[in-house]
Design an enzyme around this catalytic site. Structure first.
Site, PDB file in Angstrom:
ATOM      1  N   CYS A  88      63.141  52.194  40.449  1.00 47.92           N
ATOM      2  CA  CYS A  88      62.056  51.629  41.240  1.00 47.92           C
ATOM      3  C   CYS A  88      61.423  52.781  42.026  1.00 47.92           C
ATOM      4  CB  CYS A  88      62.591  50.557  42.191  1.00 47.92           C
ATOM      5  SG  CYS A  88      61.294  49.872  43.241  1.00 47.92           S
ATOM      6  N   CYS A 228      53.540  49.002  42.418  1.00 44.76           N
ATOM      7  CA  CYS A 228      54.704  49.355  41.611  1.00 44.76           C
ATOM      8  C   CYS A 228      54.616  50.855  41.343  1.00 44.76           C
ATOM      9  CB  CYS A 228      54.695  48.555  40.301  1.00 44.76           C
ATOM     10  SG  CYS A 228      56.027  49.010  39.171  1.00 44.76           S
TER      11      CYS A 228
HETATM   12  N1  LIG Z   1      60.561  45.331  38.337  1.00 42.36           N
HETATM   13  C1  LIG Z   1      60.905  46.639  37.865  1.00 42.36           C
HETATM   14  C2  LIG Z   1      61.673  47.439  38.854  1.00 42.36           C
HETATM   15  C3  LIG Z   1      60.922  47.711  40.141  1.00 42.36           C
HETATM   16  C4  LIG Z   1      59.738  48.658  39.990  1.00 42.36           C
HETATM   17  C5  LIG Z   1      59.173  49.011  41.345  1.00 42.36           C
HETATM   18  N2  LIG Z   1      58.455  48.010  42.017  1.00 42.36           N
HETATM   19  C6  LIG Z   1      58.524  50.375  41.403  1.00 42.36           C
HETATM   20  O1  LIG Z   1      57.938  50.663  42.448  1.00 42.36           O
HETATM   21  O2  LIG Z   1      58.681  51.178  40.475  1.00 42.36           O
HETATM   22  C7  LIG Z   1      61.733  46.521  36.580  1.00 42.36           C
HETATM   23  O3  LIG Z   1      62.407  45.506  36.357  1.00 42.36           O
HETATM   24  O4  LIG Z   1      61.725  47.486  35.803  1.00 42.36           O
END
Ligand SMILES: N[C@@H](CCC[C@H](N)C(=O)O)C(=O)O
Length: 295
Positions: A88, A228
């Site tokens: 993340c 993200c």
């Molecule tokens: N939901 C993603 C993991 C989280 C990603 C995050 N919000 C970021 O900032 O990179 C997954 O399941 O791969």
């Protein structure tokens, strides 16, 4: 096993409004199952968050013990539905901010162990007026495993997409208008079947100007989020290739600005393939979790 009778301390933080519940567990005594994580991340019945960051010494967690010589702290990241993800990007910036906030690290360079490997982070010193310094992460190299012909579909729309892996999987689609992605309550469909056996984060991208894009994202395990970090890196990598600016080919590092609903990130790619992400990360609250929430 931890004694939770008096509750469990937590903090809340975010990076460009990708928000996380931070649970310090230095000695690795907590057993937070998927149901407990989902309850804590619930925005009505819990604290609320896109994910949870458990802060544990690498040496105290079997998933990270092999990285303990390089990185004292392990980011045990969970999505808001309780599922585990490899990486993340915003989370690791908020994690580093927490370490500095808690006096466990100083501003400057530090290493964080993640399920995708050790990530090198730099926390800039706060400005004279107290504005928190930005946090930069070396996100490693992107992988583009293909195949050709991937598509993302929402409602009546269908777009070609690029498979970009930033430690976790992404499908990046350039669209005409971000509103075409609709309400994103449900995960967009991807095809062909079987490309993403573990699920996928889907990014919708439009151009804003030279080396400047805007995006929305539907995250695996969390739904639509306001930012993200790994998604912004995947988007920049896709845009860089589309624009013929691949640093491995040109020999020149390149920077793209990525606007998200929750803020702005700057993504750089270098001739050796490394990708770096810079943006804000802040701690906004602290409290105690009711043990009943943890089941
Ligand atoms: N939901 C993603 C993991 C989280 C990603 C995050 N919000 C970021 O900032 O990179 C997954 O399941 O791969």
């Amino acid at each position: 096993m931890s004694d939770l009778s008096s509750g469990l301390p937590f903090l809340k933080g975010h990076g460009t409004q990708n928000d996380f519940v931070i649970v310090p567990d230095p000695d690795g005594l907590l057993d937070l199952g998927p149901a407990a994580v989902a309850a804590v991340c619930d925005r009505r019945a819990g604290v609320g968050g896109d994910g949870l960051l458990r802060v544990v010494r690498s040496a105290a967690d079997p998933a990270a013990a092999a990285m303990a010589d390089e990185a004292e702290w392990f980011m045990d990241y969970r999505n808001s539905d309780g599922s585990i993800a490899e990486m993340c990007g915003n989370g690791v910036r908020v994690f580093a901010r927490y370490l500095v906030h808690a006096g466990l690290a100083k501003p400057g360079p530090l290493a964080v162990a993640t399920r995708a490997g050790v990530r090198r982070v730099h926390v800039a010193a706060d400005a004279a007026d107290g504005t928190p310094g930005e946090v930069t992460v070396d996100m490693g190299t992107a992988r583009l495993p293909g195949p050709d012909g991937i598509e993302v579909a929402v409602g009546g729309h269908r777009w070609p997409a690029l498979n970009v892996n930033m430690g976790n999987p992404h499908a990046v689609a350039f669209v005409e208008d971000l509103a075409q992605a609709g309400n994103l309550y449900d995960a967009p469909a991807t095809s062909p079947a079987g490309v993403y056996p573990e699920g996928v984060n889907v990014e919708f991208v439009v151009d804003r100007g030279p080396r400047h894009v805007a995006m929305r994202v539907h995250e695996r395990g969390s739904g639509e989020t306001r930012s993200c970090g790994t998604g912004a890196c995947a988007v920049a990598v896709a845009a860089i290739r589309r624009d013929g600016a691949d640093p491995a080919v040109t020999g020149e590092a390149v920077a793209y600005t990525v606007d998200l609903p929750g803020g702005r990130l700057v993504i750089e790619e270098f001739p050796d393939g490394r990708v770096a992400m810079t943006g804000p990360a802040v701690i906004v609250a602290a409290g105690t979790l009711d043990p009943a929430l943890l089941g």
